[in-house]
Design a protein around this motif. Structure first.
Motif, PDB file in Angstrom:
ATOM      1  N   CYS A  53       0.836  -1.207   0.000  1.00  0.00           N
ATOM      2  CA  CYS A  53       0.000   0.000   0.000  1.00  0.00           C
ATOM      3  C   CYS A  53       0.871   1.257   0.000  1.00  0.00           C
ATOM      4  O   CYS A  53       0.616   2.206  -0.743  1.00  0.00           O
ATOM      5  CB  CYS A  53      -0.925  -0.028   1.205  1.00  0.00           C
ATOM      6  N   LEU A 106      -3.301   8.648   1.638  1.00  0.00           N
ATOM      7  CA  LEU A 106      -3.588   7.543   2.556  1.00  0.00           C
ATOM      8  C   LEU A 106      -4.859   7.810   3.331  1.00  0.00           C
ATOM      9  O   LEU A 106      -5.645   6.888   3.583  1.00  0.00           O
ATOM     10  CB  LEU A 106      -2.405   7.333   3.505  1.00  0.00           C
ATOM     11  N   GLY A 134      -7.764   5.258   3.304  1.00  0.00           N
ATOM     12  CA  GLY A 134      -8.198   4.703   4.580  1.00  0.00           C
ATOM     13  C   GLY A 134      -9.652   5.021   4.884  1.00  0.00           C
ATOM     14  O   GLY A 134     -10.370   4.189   5.457  1.00  0.00           O
ATOM     15  N   THR A 163     -12.339   2.174   5.642  1.00  0.00           N
ATOM     16  CA  THR A 163     -12.932   2.147   6.979  1.00  0.00           C
ATOM     17  C   THR A 163     -14.447   2.078   6.916  1.00  0.00           C
ATOM     18  O   THR A 163     -15.092   1.465   7.786  1.00  0.00           O
ATOM     19  CB  THR A 163     -12.497   3.380   7.775  1.00  0.00           C
ATOM     20  N   LEU A 217      -4.621  -2.139   1.256  1.00  0.00           N
ATOM     21  CA  LEU A 217      -5.016  -1.751   2.605  1.00  0.00           C
ATOM     22  C   LEU A 217      -6.190  -2.574   3.108  1.00  0.00           C
ATOM     23  O   LEU A 217      -6.168  -3.069   4.247  1.00  0.00           O
ATOM     24  CB  LEU A 217      -5.359  -0.263   2.644  1.00  0.00           C
ATOM     25  N   SER A 231      -6.145  -5.364   6.116  1.00  0.00           N
ATOM     26  CA  SER A 231      -7.034  -5.295   7.288  1.00  0.00           C
ATOM     27  C   SER A 231      -7.773  -6.604   7.500  1.00  0.00           C
ATOM     28  O   SER A 231      -7.981  -7.028   8.643  1.00  0.00           O
ATOM     29  CB  SER A 231      -8.021  -4.144   7.116  1.00  0.00           C
ATOM     30  N   TRP A 271      -3.774   1.250   8.773  1.00  0.00           N
ATOM     31  CA  TRP A 271      -3.529   2.629   8.329  1.00  0.00           C
ATOM     32  C   TRP A 271      -2.347   3.230   9.083  1.00  0.00           C
ATOM     33  O   TRP A 271      -1.490   3.899   8.499  1.00  0.00           O
ATOM     34  CB  TRP A 271      -4.788   3.461   8.557  1.00  0.00           C
ATOM     35  N   GLN A 299       1.271   4.458   7.518  1.00  0.00           N
ATOM     36  CA  GLN A 299       1.795   5.802   7.746  1.00  0.00           C
ATOM     37  C   GLN A 299       3.237   5.755   8.244  1.00  0.00           C
ATOM     38  O   GLN A 299       4.073   6.573   7.838  1.00  0.00           O
ATOM     39  CB  GLN A 299       0.915   6.526   8.771  1.00  0.00           C
TER      40      GLN A 299
END
Length: 914
Positions: free
Chosen positions: A132, A175, A179, A183, A362, A366, A402, A406
């Motif tokens: 990612c 991002l 994200g 989410t 991403l 998750s 996330w 970062q």
């Protein structure tokens, strides 16, 4: 029928749409309501976008320009062949049962076990996290190449400031966008992916049309600095349109320097770049927890996506080779913009593919993280990722991922990490192939995939291909990834994991053991390779723990079976009481750290149960040849569970699969004076039964008095030495000495390494056993006994003992063929002989050549003491009425001798031939 319990009743035969569904909704995080995605939106779209990534727009010219059309097609075929092998394995596993959330991790862990599955799952998760970040930084660089203040391209707009801080800011903003979409759930992600899919498809369509619609043109190239910083004249690449000469020039390879890095290209480096862009085949499988029918969607959608991307890549390779000269291909990797009818649409496609790849990575990360957290393999570290929304969306795992992305963005340039990401992907692909290979080789009846276009050949080739590609792309990263996998697997093994998943290793072991047991032919047994195969009958293991461990030492790699007889009659019982006991006995084996099998039976009497076990224990060529019993005496039973460290510590009952304390699984020892389950008559009869069945018999007395398994020899004269005594004759019939049994008993001593601390005689510190003999009877046979021990390679000291050396032991007047056990002599005379023999043995214990208080030389230092005594076990009398007398004589013979083994062998067990 309504009261019957059947596993089939735990399943709904038909779901709402006529499909077979388990009651738990196939294990989705949020039940059936969380499964919303179709095959197209859930598998085809994310897989296509991941396999295209940014390579389809910015690396087509790189591959064809350096490798030429022929080698480029060969690279593409090899890359997709490797990926197709893994796809076949994925399809087979996905169609073999309900697939829950976690995608590749779920498939691997439920096949290879939590140790391997957890380690590869964590590596696959980290690969998605880093992937990612790589996609986002690639997107930032693509944007800055056009809009950056330092852009060097001929058409740069130069409006965005550049630098490490600005690049980090742009990546963080992107991002945040990615994200936020992930989410909010898989539904929004699917819609966003579909939108980007339309944009990418439109952009590719415009490129394909441009190849046909645009006429020949010269395209300015990025200027290169000349020597001494001077500028070179402008250079141009040529778009010739469809031209056979252009195709002919582009057929062969023409490797040159990469104008972006200055590195010289070769087949391996170009192939690695191409393969890096094609490793997104698991993007759809990672969404398994959100698919309506994962067992159908994953194989169908993945195959469609792979076929579609392969066709597009081949088409782009041909069109580029027909229309662009090699200079344009090698000097401008983004030439699609220059030949496009509307260049901004190509930019949109580039940005859309990079954005969709980052979203796919991403949300896939998750889902893998949530599956790892739900399985509780890494404890509290991943515990926050278990949280889900009311609709089943693991938003906490998205936020967790996330944050890690970062952190990775802070690293900035990720060229080296890109290779690590690809290697991690390949480790996961190899593990999927290995899982399918293991299931196929195990021939498990439950492995019945509806997808049948695979074999163990494709699985094995897939594993080998993935491993080869790992080391081709980055040998250092490949070696590091395998080392990391090993460390994680060791950590998970030490921590322990779920035991209810079912391990394919057990199926493989069963398959191989069955095959080799069939090849173990008892008709080919030879005395040279004889080894003790023990059946130890145990009443209550609380009082038999030392004997249980002693038998484990004596087995010398042979079969070792713990047998137990439960008294009862199955006709009068509602169910078999034996089956629930196996768990407790297996826990006993684990805690005692012995290598033994467990065999339990139900019988009206212990004697009949022992007969059952002697007949049916073992399998094929692995059947017990020796019965081991504890000695029948009046000594009060002891509870060794209270004093043994392995049993005094409570078991860890908090971990899944752990057993409760063994003290709660076995009854307390028999109280002194309470009735026994086995009478003296039946005890001796059991010995007689074993001999009739041609089994050796060992009776063990006072095994609880054995010294520790490993004694410290220390230094100086403070350490105490121990030795083993072997009496190779029938002390209750002094005229006969069973030489065959002498070798067998000595072999028992020498085989077990833990007895290496038991020296006696000439060479202190060397492992040896001592064969004692009666001086009056040994005579000329002493030389033959020494020669026999030498031929058998048994280190032992032979000593003559004159009957009468023992305190108060008079030399008996015995006829040559006298037998005080089976003869008609009176009890008084027989007991006198047994006491005399007992005194003789006790007098010789501790009288080795090292001297000592009882030794021939005397001295102040403590001499060696006997750790274990081997005596001959006479055959029980033919008349059952003499059984109590026989047992009483054995008790007198072994009284106060310490740990003693009475042995009766029925077959030769040694051979002097090579």
């Amino acid at each position: 029928m309504a009261s019957e319990s059947s596993p089939l009743l735990a399943y709904r035969l038909l779901g709402e749409e006529g499909t077979a569904l388990p009651l738990n909704g196939a294990g989705a995080p949020g039940g059936a309501s969380a499964r919303k995605l179709s095959t197209f939106l859930g598998v085809v779209v994310p897989t296509v976008l991941s396999m295209f990534s940014i390579v389809v727009f910015l690396r087509i010219g790189f591959v064809v320009g350096h490798a030429g059309l022929l080698q480029a097609l060969a690279m593409l075929l090899v890359a997709y062949f490797i990926l197709a092998l893994t796809v076949l394995s994925v399809c087979a596993i996905a169609t073999n049962g309900a697939v829950q959330g976690g995608g590749a991790y779920f498939m691997i862990s439920r096949t290879l076990g939590p140790e391997v599955g957890g380690s590869i799952g964590l590596m696959f998760y980290l690969a998605n996290v880093c992937g990612c970040a790589v996609s986002l930084l690639g997107l930032v660089e693509s944007v800055l190449d056009v809009f950056g203040a330092d852009a060097t391209g001929p058409s740069g707009l130069r409006v965005l400031p550049q630098g490490y801080g600005w690049n980090l800011l742009y990546g963080s903003l992107l991002l945040g966008l990615v994200g936020g979409v992930c989410t909010l759930g898989a539904g929004l992600y699917a819609r966003a992916s579909f939108l980007t899919f339309l944009l990418v498809s439109g952009s590719l369509a415009s490129v394909l049309i441009s190849f046909v619609a645009v006429g020949p043109r010269d395209i300015p190239l990025t200027p290169r600095p000349g020597p001494n910083g001077s500028s070179l004249p402008p250079r141009f690449g040529h778009f010739t349109g469809f031209n056979s000469s252009t195709l002919k020039d582009n057929l062969a390879a023409g490797y040159a320097e990469d104008y972006t890095t200055g590195a010289m290209m070769n087949f391996a480096s170009v192939f690695a770049v191409l393969f890096n862009g094609c490793t997104g085949i698991m993007a759809g499988a990672n969404m398994s927890g959100e698919l309506k029918d994962p067992s159908r969607a994953i194989p169908l959608g993945t195959i469609v996506a792979v076929a579609y991307t392969f066709f597009v890549y081949v088409l782009l390779f041909f069109l580029s080779s027909f229309t662009c000269d090699r200079t344009l291909l090698q000097e401008d990797y983004g030439f699609f913009r220059a030949i496009s009818l509307w260049p901004p649409l190509v930019l949109i496609g580039i940005y859309a593919t990079a954005l969709s790849a980052s979203m796919s990575s991403l949300i896939g990360a998750s889902r893998i993280l949530h599956a790892l957290a739900r399985d509780d393999l890494f404890g509290v570290i991943l515990a926050p990722a278990k949280v889900v929304s009311r609709g089943g969306n693991p938003w906490a795992a998205v936020l967790y991922s996330w944050g890690l992305v970062q952190l990775v963005l802070l690293a900035g340039k990720l060229n080296t990490l890109a290779a690590v990401v690809t290697v991690f992907y390949l480790v996961a692909y190899a593990a999927v192939d290995l899982s399918c290979l293991s299931l196929e080789w195990a021939s498990a009846p439950n492995f019945r995939p509806t997808f049948s276009l695979f074999s163990w050949h494709t699985c094995l080739l897939g594993v080998a291909s993935c491993l080869l590609m790992m080391f081709l792309i980055s040998p250092g990263a490949a070696g590091g990834s395998l080392l990391l996998m090993g460390l994680l697997a060791a950590l998970l093994t030490a921590r322990g994991g779920p035991s209810s998943w079912g391990y394919v290793s057990q199926a493989l072991l069963f398959h191989q053991v069955r095959k080799y047991l069939l090849r173990l032919d008892v008709r080919k047994d030879h005395v040279k390779f004889w080894r003790p195969q023990l059946l130890l009958l145990v009443g209550n293991p609380r009082g038999a723990l030392p004997l249980l461990r002693l038998a484990n030492q004596l087995k010398k790699g042979g079969l070792y079976v713990l047998g137990h007889v439960t008294l009862g009659d199955l006709d009068s019982l509602p169910s078999d009481p034996v089956q629930p006991q196996y768990g407790a006995w297996l826990s006993l084996v684990d805690r005692a750290q012995v290598k033994a099998f467990v065999d339990l039976t139900l019988s009206p009497s212990v004697r009949q149960g022992a007969q059952h076990l002697l007949r049916i224990s073992g399998l094929g060529g692995m059947k017990p040849n020796t019965l081991v019993l504890g000695f029948y005496d009046d000594a009060p039973p002891q509870d060794h569970f209270l004093t043994d460290p392995a049993f005094s510590e409570p078991a860890d009952s908090t971990r899944e699969g752990s057993s409760p304390a063994l003290s709660t699984l076995f009854p307390p020892p028999r109280a002194p004076g309470s009735p026994r389950a086995l009478s003296p008559q039946d005890y001796v009869a059991t010995v007689a039964d074993a001999l009739k069945m041609n089994k050796n018999v060992v009776l063990a007395r006072a095994s609880g008095a054995l010294p520790p398994e490993r004694l410290s020899r220390g230094s100086g004269g403070t350490s105490q030495l121990h030795h083993v005594d072997v009496w190779p004759l029938n002390l209750l019939r002094p005229g006969v000495g069973p030489a065959t049994w002498t070798s067998a008993a000595s072999s028992y001593c020498r085989w077990q390494p833990s007895w290496a601390w038991c020296p006696l005689g000439i060479a202190p510190g060397s492992g040896s056993s001592c064969a004692w003999g009666l001086g009056r009877r040994l005579g000329a046979a002493e030389g033959r006994l020494r020669a026999l021990l030498s031929q058998l390679r048994i280190r032992a000291e032979v000593q003559e003992v004159v009957w009468g050396e023992g305190a108060g032991a008079g030399e008996p007047e015995v006829e040559e063929e006298g037998d005080f056990v089976n003869s008609g002599r009176g009890d008084v005379e027989a007991e006198a002989l047994a006491r005399s023999a007992n005194a003789l043995v006790r007098a010789q214990q501790g009288r080795g050549t090292g001297g000592g208080p009882g030794g021939p030389e005397g001295g102040d230092t403590e001499g060696p003491t006997t750790a274990l005594t081997f005596l001959y076990l006479p055959r029980p009398p033919a008349d059952p009425a003499r059984y109590p007398r026989y047992l009483a004589l054995l008790e007198i013979l072994t009284r106060d001798l310490g740990p003693t083994l009475l042995v009766h062998g029925v077959t030769p067990v040694t051979c002097t031939d090579l």
